[in-house]
Design a protein around this motif. Structure first.
Motif, short mmCIF file in Angstrom:
data_model
loop_
_atom_site.label_atom_id
_atom_site.label_comp_id
_atom_site.label_asym_id
_atom_site.label_seq_id
_atom_site.Cartn_x
_atom_site.Cartn_y
_atom_site.Cartn_z
N ALA A 1 -1.16 15.56 1.17
CA ALA A 1 -1.20 15.75 2.62
C ALA A 1 -2.09 14.71 3.29
O ALA A 1 -1.70 14.12 4.31
N LEU A 2 -3.26 14.48 2.74
CA LEU A 2 -4.16 13.48 3.32
C LEU A 2 -3.57 12.07 3.22
O LEU A 2 -3.70 11.26 4.14
N SER A 3 -2.91 11.78 2.10
CA SER A 3 -2.30 10.46 1.92
C SER A 3 -1.17 10.24 2.90
O SER A 3 -1.06 9.15 3.50
N TRP B 1 -6.17 4.18 -2.29
CA TRP B 1 -7.35 4.71 -2.97
C TRP B 1 -7.42 6.24 -2.93
O TRP B 1 -8.06 6.86 -3.77
N LEU B 2 -6.77 6.84 -1.96
CA LEU B 2 -6.88 8.28 -1.78
C LEU B 2 -6.30 9.08 -2.96
O LEU B 2 -6.93 10.03 -3.43
N PRO B 3 -5.11 8.74 -3.50
CA PRO B 3 -4.63 9.47 -4.68
C PRO B 3 -5.54 9.29 -5.90
O PRO B 3 -5.69 10.21 -6.70
N LEU C 1 1.71 6.48 -6.98
CA LEU C 1 0.61 7.28 -7.52
C LEU C 1 0.81 8.77 -7.28
O LEU C 1 0.53 9.60 -8.15
N LEU C 2 1.31 9.11 -6.10
CA LEU C 2 1.57 10.53 -5.81
C LEU C 2 2.69 11.06 -6.70
O LEU C 2 2.63 12.21 -7.17
N ASP D 1 0.83 -1.20 0.00
CA ASP D 1 0.00 0.00 0.00
C ASP D 1 0.87 1.25 0.00
O ASP D 1 0.60 2.20 -0.73
N ARG D 2 1.93 1.24 0.80
CA ARG D 2 2.83 2.39 0.88
C ARG D 2 3.51 2.64 -0.48
O ARG D 2 3.57 3.77 -0.95
N ILE D 3 3.98 1.58 -1.12
CA ILE D 3 4.66 1.72 -2.41
C ILE D 3 3.70 2.22 -3.48
O ILE D 3 4.02 3.13 -4.25
#
Length: 179
Positions: A126-128, A140-142, A65-66, A58-60
């Motif tokens: 920032a939220l991610s 999913w956030l990005p 994506l960011l 998930d981190r990768i």
């Protein structure tokens, strides 16, 4: 001489004595906990809480994506500053004959679209990062941030496009053939 040693069970607590006799524990018999004689130091570590679950995939994925979004924001944001070229390319893709001429309205809306694009990425990042630090699922956030940002940017770019004479002529021509 008398034997001074304690007999079996004499030094047991009342709860241990009741358990040894097979009797149930009485809640009232349990003494209330007392405050410690010395207060805990201010720098004492907090009680251990379950550590957040580590999700390396998930981190990768979130960071990838960011990073992709950042490259996209830089390239696209710079192109929105030259809105005439972007609108001409859009019109040619849509098959609209003519050239974009609404530069007076296009320049400020192109700048607004570029700013919205940058702000959307910053808020998403920032939220991610905050969710990643808390150990929550974040990939999913990005994706959601990109979708929301693109919708808002598209609305910003639609304003000058909808007021362009060549685009309006195309809409009138298309509406006439549909009837």
């Amino acid at each position: 001489m008398t034997d001074q040693r304690p007999r079996y069970g004499e030094i047991a607590t009342p709860e241990e004595q009741r358990l040894a006799r097979g009797l149930p524990l009485i809640d009232d018999a349990v003494p209330a906990p007392t405050a410690p004689a010395f207060p805990a130091p201010a720098h004492a570590p907090a009680p251990a809480v379950d550590a957040p679950r580590r999700r390396p995939v998930d981190r990768i994925v979130t960071i990838a994506l960011l990073a992709y979004g950042l490259v996209n924001v830089v390239v696209t944001g710079l192109s929105y500053l030259d809105i005439g070229r972007v609108m001409n390319e859009t019109m040619s893709i849509l098959g609209i004959e003519g050239e974009f001429t609404n530069y007076a309205m296009g320049r400020p809306w192109g700048t607004i679209a570029a700013i919205v694009l940058v702000l959307g990425w910053c808020i998403t990042a920032a939220l991610s990062i905050r969710r990643l630090r808390r150990g929550r699922l974040t990939w999913w956030l990005p994706v959601v941030g990109a979708i929301v940002t693109v919708i808002v940017v598209s609305l910003c770019l639609a304003v000058p496009m909808m007021n362009d004479p060549a685009f309006l002529a195309y809409l009138e021509q298309t509406a006439g053939t549909v009837r």
